[in-house]
Design an enzyme around this catalytic site. Sequence first.
Site, PDB file in Angstrom:
ATOM      1  N   TYR A   1       0.842  -1.195   0.000  1.00  0.00           N
ATOM      2  CA  TYR A   1       0.000   0.000   0.000  1.00  0.00           C
ATOM      3  C   TYR A   1       0.882   1.251   0.000  1.00  0.00           C
ATOM      4  CZ  TYR A   1      -3.946  -3.035   1.272  1.00  0.00           C
ATOM      5  OH  TYR A   1      -4.918  -4.014   1.289  1.00  0.00           O
TER       6      TYR A   1
ATOM      7  N   SER B   1     -13.417  -4.182   0.252  1.00  0.00           N
ATOM      8  CA  SER B   1     -14.232  -3.420  -0.704  1.00  0.00           C
ATOM      9  C   SER B   1     -15.727  -3.663  -0.493  1.00  0.00           C
ATOM     10  CB  SER B   1     -13.840  -3.751  -2.146  1.00  0.00           C
ATOM     11  OG  SER B   1     -12.570  -3.236  -2.453  1.00  0.00           O
ATOM     12  N   PRO B   2     -16.229  -3.433   0.707  1.00  0.00           N
ATOM     13  CA  PRO B   2     -17.641  -3.725   0.992  1.00  0.00           C
ATOM     14  C   PRO B   2     -18.638  -2.801   0.301  1.00  0.00           C
ATOM     15  CG  PRO B   2     -16.608  -2.661   2.880  1.00  0.00           C
ATOM     16  CD  PRO B   2     -15.516  -2.972   1.905  1.00  0.00           C
TER      17      PRO B   2
ATOM     18  N   GLY C   1     -18.101  -4.997  -9.027  1.00  0.00           N
ATOM     19  CA  GLY C   1     -17.026  -5.381  -9.930  1.00  0.00           C
ATOM     20  C   GLY C   1     -15.691  -5.362  -9.213  1.00  0.00           C
TER      21      GLY C   1
ATOM     22  N   VAL D   1     -18.495   2.479  -6.610  1.00  0.00           N
ATOM     23  CA  VAL D   1     -19.294   2.243  -5.406  1.00  0.00           C
ATOM     24  C   VAL D   1     -20.759   2.129  -5.812  1.00  0.00           C
ATOM     25  CG1 VAL D   1     -20.001   3.245  -3.200  1.00  0.00           C
ATOM     26  CG2 VAL D   1     -17.630   3.455  -3.970  1.00  0.00           C
ATOM     27  N   PHE D   2     -21.484   1.163  -5.255  1.00  0.00           N
ATOM     28  CA  PHE D   2     -22.890   0.988  -5.624  1.00  0.00           C
ATOM     29  C   PHE D   2     -23.815   1.961  -4.903  1.00  0.00           C
ATOM     30  CE2 PHE D   2     -22.018  -2.286  -2.341  1.00  0.00           C
ATOM     31  CZ  PHE D   2     -22.945  -1.930  -1.365  1.00  0.00           C
TER      32      PHE D   2
END
Length: 305
Positions: A52, A215-216, A220, A225-226
């Site tokens: 990272y 990645s909650p 994809g 972000v949804f």
Amino acid sequence: MRSLKLGTSNLDVPVIAVGCMRINSLDKPAAERFVHAALDEGATFFDHADIYGNGASEEIFADALGMNSRVREQVILQSKCGIRPGMFDFSRDHILSSVDGILRRLKTDYLDVLLLHRPDTLVEPEEVAEAFDQLEQSGKVRHFGVSNQHPRQIELLKRYVRQPIVANQLQLSITNATMISSGFNVNMEYEAAVDRDGYILDYCRLQDITIQPWSPFQFGFFEGVFLDNPKFPELNAQINTVAATHGVSNTTIAVAWLLRHPARMQPVIGTMNIDRLRDCCRASEVQLSREEWYAIYRAAGNVLP
């Protein structure tokens, strides 16, 4: 914040882990504010990886925390190793040198948890076992786990490694839930029935391995972000309805959806926004009903058989 036992260990950890992949995007004052806001929320578990920021994220975190022996005992530090440019590397020498670098950057003499990052098909599990033994005996690492591994890969390691595998970090969100949908659609003839991970969800539950969803909020592979995304109108409408019922934000509900699962997961939150971090932490206080959980699952386009 609520806590859980990490795998079969005696380590009590908050149900929310703070992912530090993007902390290198903050300047020092902002990083300090973020880290201490997390501590104020009881989010004392921080997830790192040696890649990272090419190591900068660990350095920035340590500086922001003001790392010293007193502060060190107030936090739980996890990091990952095994990814190199153009390859993966679970060799003994790479694991040992990676941990030394992690400890130097984090300004500490031990990690609470070390995870092996992406699976290395050239892994020689005997070397992993040697590395784990040396790290445990030297006191540099107290607990061990993996990331993105399916059951057979874990079983191969367990054949040689003495230490329990306490965690498996896996991509999982409302919209990336194949590990859940394949369990609903056993022996069916359509896409949702495809077993892509060896039924890792049930395996981890049987083996008492804590799943750490990464990645909650993503759909994809880092496509976006949804939440509040016009691509997911039905899902967002359902999440917002549930959020209004509980008097919390849609962010809180997206995390609470993961926490509702009886696998006792520990989501890894990657936001660097303090308000969103606080919303994530509030999920610890929200218990979705069975009806709410399934309504959100179906609204994401998942079909029950």
